[in-house]
Write an enzyme that holds these catalytic residues in place. Sequence first.
Site, PDB file in Angstrom:
ATOM      1  N   LYS A 116      20.828  11.433  79.139  1.00  0.00           N
ATOM      2  CA  LYS A 116      22.285  11.412  78.897  1.00  0.00           C
ATOM      3  C   LYS A 116      22.983  12.354  79.868  1.00  0.00           C
ATOM      4  O   LYS A 116      22.687  13.556  79.900  1.00  0.00           O
ATOM      5  CB  LYS A 116      22.577  11.877  77.471  1.00  0.00           C
ATOM      6  CG  LYS A 116      22.525  10.766  76.442  1.00  0.00           C
ATOM      7  CD  LYS A 116      22.761  11.328  75.065  1.00  0.00           C
ATOM      8  CE  LYS A 116      24.007  10.775  74.440  1.00  0.00           C
ATOM      9  NZ  LYS A 116      24.185  11.272  73.058  1.00  0.00           N
TER      10      LYS A 116
HETATM   11  C1  E4P Z   1      26.307   9.491  70.883  1.00  0.00           C
HETATM   12  O1  E4P Z   1      25.403   9.374  71.654  1.00  0.00           O
HETATM   13  C2  E4P Z   1      26.726  10.748  70.283  1.00  0.00           C
HETATM   14  O2  E4P Z   1      25.603  11.536  70.041  1.00  0.00           O
HETATM   15  C3  E4P Z   1      27.392  10.539  68.958  1.00  0.00           C
HETATM   16  O3  E4P Z   1      27.602   9.207  68.643  1.00  0.00           O
HETATM   17  C4  E4P Z   1      28.561  11.425  68.734  1.00  0.00           C
HETATM   18  O4  E4P Z   1      29.023  11.200  67.439  1.00  0.00           O
HETATM   19  P1  E4P Z   1      30.019  12.141  66.680  1.00  0.00           P
HETATM   20  O5  E4P Z   1      31.374  11.917  67.231  1.00  0.00           O
HETATM   21  O6  E4P Z   1      29.915  11.718  65.264  1.00  0.00           O
HETATM   22  O7  E4P Z   1      29.554  13.557  66.901  1.00  0.00           O
END
Ligand code: E4P
Length: 238
Positions: A90
């Site tokens: 990521k």
């Molecule tokens: C995606 O890869 C993120 O880890 C995640 O969906 C973020 O979600 P949140 O906004 O609930 O923290």
Amino acid sequence: MTLPDIAIFVDCADFSSIRKALALPWTGGFTTNPSLVSQAGVADYTAYARKVLALVPSLPVSFEVLSNTVDGMEREARVIHAWGGNVYVKIPVIDPAGNSMGGLIKKLSREGIPLNVTCVFTPEQAKIAADALDATSPAYVSVFAGRIADVGIDPLPIVEECRDILKRLPKAELIWASTREVYNIWQAADAGCDIITAPLAMVAKLRDAGKDLTELSRDAVNVFMKDIAQAGVTFGSY
Ligand code: E4P
């Protein structure tokens, strides 16, 4: 009820959630992020990731870089990539100062490193990803639909525009990230997303998908009655 045609990933980092998610029939992969990793009490990222990958040897797992510099992200991306063949690295689409990470994404993608371009909130940012990603390299692009909705903006047109921008990349898959409710699974599929990533509790709620609404109504009334009886609340004197 038939589920829409979309892969469901579980967004979690702690081992208990990962184990529970693996027992659910819907889990098709995992995403983590630095906040989830911190909350899971991780001290040694590499040792932690190796344990995760021992539990999840073949489903896709996304691990995010932790550095906030381009050089640091590049170094970490190569380390994370070496952790396993099912790993997606990521990379945030911008750094904390708002600078585009397009250059780094291009470099890593050209080398065939599977990437998850994350923290995408706008079509302009999806364009950064689309321009940088190599057409032959696997990639995810994560649009944070829930955080968009959290500020009162409809995420659907944004997600759809991102889908159109990414169309020309055959190996890029669009993720509806930052999921807030089970119904987002249907919305994400309708918007043309390939994947949705959601917290474990939400994925587990799929057990109730399509439940009869009258039955749900009765459940709600019963729970209200049970709670008030347990608490012993009366009308007192009136
Ligand atoms: C995606 O890869 C993120 O880890 C995640 O969906 C973020 O979600 P949140 O906004 O609930 O923290």
